[in-house]
Scaffold this motif. Sequence first.
Motif, mmCIF file in Angstrom:
data_model
loop_
_atom_site.group_PDB
_atom_site.id
_atom_site.type_symbol
_atom_site.label_atom_id
_atom_site.label_comp_id
_atom_site.label_asym_id
_atom_site.label_seq_id
_atom_site.Cartn_x
_atom_site.Cartn_y
_atom_site.Cartn_z
ATOM 1 N N THR A 1 0.830 -1.201 0.000
ATOM 2 C CA THR A 1 0.000 0.000 0.000
ATOM 3 C C THR A 1 0.869 1.259 0.000
ATOM 4 N N GLN B 1 -8.628 0.034 -1.062
ATOM 5 C CA GLN B 1 -8.891 -1.273 -0.470
ATOM 6 C C GLN B 1 -10.317 -1.390 0.074
ATOM 7 N N LYS C 1 0.785 4.144 -2.808
ATOM 8 C CA LYS C 1 0.483 5.524 -2.426
ATOM 9 C C LYS C 1 1.666 6.458 -2.686
ATOM 10 N N ASP D 1 -5.846 -1.251 -4.919
ATOM 11 C CA ASP D 1 -5.249 -1.788 -3.695
ATOM 12 C C ASP D 1 -6.111 -2.934 -3.187
#
Lengths: 245, 253
Positions: free
Chosen positions: B41, B85, B45, B162
């Motif tokens: 993640t 997510q 990001k 994600d």
Amino acid sequence: MTYLHDIGKYFLMIKETFVKPTKGKVLRVLIFKEIDDLIIGSLGIVAFISFFVGGVVAIQTALNLTNPIIPKQLIGFASRQSVILEFAPTFLSIIMAGKVGSFITSSIGTMRVTEQIDALEVMGINSLNYLVFPKIVAMCFYPFVIAIAMFLGILGAYIAAVYGGFTTADQFLTGLKDDFIPFHIVYAFLKTFIFSFLLATIPSFHGFYMRGGALEVGKASTTSFVWTSVAIIVTNYFITQMLLS
Amino acid sequence: MIEVRDLKKGFGDVEVLKGLTTSFDKGKTNLIIGQSGSGKTVFIKSMLGLFRPDSGKILYDGICYSDLDFEDQRAIREKIGMVFQGSALFDSMTVEENIMFPLQMFTKMKKGEMRERANIVIDRVNLENANHKLPSEISGGMQKRVAIARAIVNNPKYLFCDEPNSGLDPHTATVIDNLIQEITEEFNITTIINTHDMNSVMEIGEKIVFLKEGHLAWEGDKTQIFKTDNEEVTNFVYSSNLFKMVRKAQNSQ
Ligand SMILES: Nc1ncnc2c1ncn2[C@@H]1O[C@H](COP(=O)(O)OP(=O)(O)O)[C@@H](O)[C@H]1O
Ligand SMILES: [Mg+2]
């Protein structure tokens, strides 16, 4: 040390809130929504508390006026002073730190933990401007709420004093107009205005920079309430010191 | 194409990404795999600019993202779609409003045009009768579809996902995986997907990057991953009994 760091971060956040604005059309809708949530939504509780606390202030003053030399009009005078100078601007702002403040922290905090803030950023939005600026603008109407609180507080005092049989309407109204200093109104609204800024920004700060999950959102709301109250009390002290003494 | 050069990112004293160099191809589903906590993640990001890298470069078709100012970064973000997510739908907006939101931000389209465009992608992700529902009123699988629709509504050149099938049942997960792959080919997008799901690897792993504790431990595709001797990869791939059995069957043939 971490306090100093956080204070610095808070001021940087405020600066960031006013740059790279979101589209005007979108912002306008957000502002109206915040006015509805933060201002209109608070009117009920503010009216309720002001009216009854105003009444209690009048009753307390009346019950403590046992010395016959002190004129009964002091009830009107004391109610006016306490409601306008402290009760409405300061005491209600502490209550608002609980109501409006924890609402702001938990709504922004939830957006943080569910990555909605990241989603805004990915869409090229300055998320601080999008989330915090409308709240600051909406809270500019907060002094009107306090004006209503002042009016209802004094009304509550009048009703409690006159219909409770502690004084006559004439005496109360004479006291109400006694030694009226217009600057007190300026002082009260000036500090209300500053409190409204604190009420919008400190809870936003605690929501925006939080990390974790649902449990942390709850904790952040509590912390935000504590710090907003502390900031209001300290600011109140210094403003009073500067303007009234 | 997205290129990553010696990307490092840490939080405080903890180094999460320890110098990653790789590239992700256009028109392909590029997978980043690794255990929970391996930094997937944070990697995504950092590429998106949601985290500022400590060092290293991210190039979007040759343009270095971190060298740009806010307006030019915004121009790149206009070409990025992201599926978070937990879907990250705005919970005060209806499904349709969520999907129209990027158009509202990036384009000068009129309401009617936006709605028309939104409904094209709503059809594309097979979302039926949900336009006026709130995110809390629809299932997790539907939320994922809305998130995908929102990510592709503005015709992105780059799509990030994600763990798009976390929290979904195996059937829905496969449907979502395939939907992402179809969209990638159909619109010739550079797609990057985080996952720890071996099913996704088998279904859509056209390029696979394996992350281990912030290092890039292995790169390849879905056929290579079952043949490699790299122990870190095999430990990950054959951590489930199902795949151990598959390997046994292969070996005994
Ligand atoms: N904002 C943050 N601040 C500090 N540490 C973080 C932050 N985000 C992630 N981490 C840490 O980075 C590591 C990698 O996390 P993550 O990228 O979410 O893993 P994955 O997505 O592979 O499961 C974890 O140890 C996590 O605690
Ligand atoms: Mg992750």
